[in-house]
Design an enzyme around this catalytic site. Sequence first.
Site, short mmCIF file in Angstrom:
data_model
loop_
_atom_site.label_atom_id
_atom_site.label_comp_id
_atom_site.label_asym_id
_atom_site.label_seq_id
_atom_site.Cartn_x
_atom_site.Cartn_y
_atom_site.Cartn_z
N GLU A 363 28.04 52.85 75.84
CA GLU A 363 28.17 53.17 77.13
C GLU A 363 29.54 53.37 77.64
OE1 GLU A 363 25.72 50.47 80.19
OE2 GLU A 363 24.55 50.03 78.27
N GLY A 364 30.02 54.53 76.71
CA GLY A 364 31.23 55.16 76.99
C GLY A 364 32.38 54.33 76.23
#
Length: 382
Positions: A363-364
């Site tokens: 998620e990044g």
Amino acid sequence: MDFTLTEEHLMIRDAARDFAQTELLPGVIERDNAQTFPGELVRKMGELGFMGIMVDPKYGGSGMDAISYVLIMEELSKIDASASVMVSVNNSLVCYGLEAYGSEEQKQKYLTKLATGECIGAFCLSEPEAGSDATSQKTTAIDMGDHYVINGTKNWITNGGRAEVYLVIAQTDREKGHRGINAFIVEKGTPGFDIGPKEDKLGIRGSDTHTLQFNDVKVPKENRIGEDGFGFKFAMKTLSGGRIGIAAQALGIASGAYELALKYSKERKAFGTEISNHQAIAFKLADMATEIEAARMLVMKAAWDKDQGNNYDMSSAMAKLYASKVAMEQSVEAVQIHGGNGFVKEYHVERLMRDAKITQIYEGTSEIQKIVISRGVLKSIK
Ligand code: COS
């Protein structure tokens, strides 16, 4: 300013803690070894309302706030981060994405089942050549009038095999760059949609992570989410909320490892006394407690921003950046405090250390969070 949790928040936290202790703890080592997670446990999490925590009850959700969400995530993650990643993806990326941006028909058809845990969702953005560089989508979705045809490959998809509803990001018009990207709902079993073998991972081994193949997959037009070209912003918006969930997961891993280390330090003796009486260990515990509390403040602030209707792009990026660093560093310290026992599976801390690493990646990555934060910081000065 009030740091007190409400009675309701405390009840929710205790319910999640109780579930984690009684249902997730037994068998967690075996599930990690075997890379499995029984459907029965997913069903129970659904019954407790954990699969649609923030979803409006009219769509089958629990109607709770983001503070409740992070409390649940922390408690589940202390024991089993494989369970909590399923909860996080289903809640933040899939349910939130559909509730905030889906049509009423999409909500009735899909959200009502996802929010109760009757079916599980997956979020498909990453590709072999587009993880951090999310605008470089190679997966295509060609507009054929009443339907789209999707071709391409998606990588490292959480719930990849277990899910029944997949939110798929694809490029419809390359000329338009990120404004030519769309998001689609794809159902498992759609012809041409194939699920590859499960990845053999360092951590969160109970969660199922797969590569997905799309070969001329026909998706009806009504399965596009939002206006034409909204897909990239859809992904960015949902990921901002996802990062609150992963930050809370990281916090849970760190606090789970810390609690085990604290308990162990009061039991284990060396040089004639409990190791907690040695300053080398006591100072480690002091640092762990301080770092974890700082991470908790950032996680709570991001959740509070979401509950207040404030923009949470920056606060969620800060929470994820910091909490994931704390999870990695403090789980290593927890192993160190356990000494040789820390290297052995039955003491749980080595698993928490392995599980911590992914929180700095998915998620990044931490580097992506710094891009988001630095852009926000620079924008604040005219
Ligand atoms: N909310 C709404 N819109 C956003 C947004 C957000 N949080 N972030 C970016 N956008 C918009 C921008 O405003 C821009 O739109 P306009 O051109 O209309 O203004 C568009 O999206 C493109 O943004 P930008 O130019 O910043 O894109 P970049 O290619 O520079 O990439 C990053 C931005 C790096 C932040 C983005 O690609 C990213 O988050 N990557 C990581 C993705 C990720 O988390 N991958 C893990 C996979 S999920 S496990």
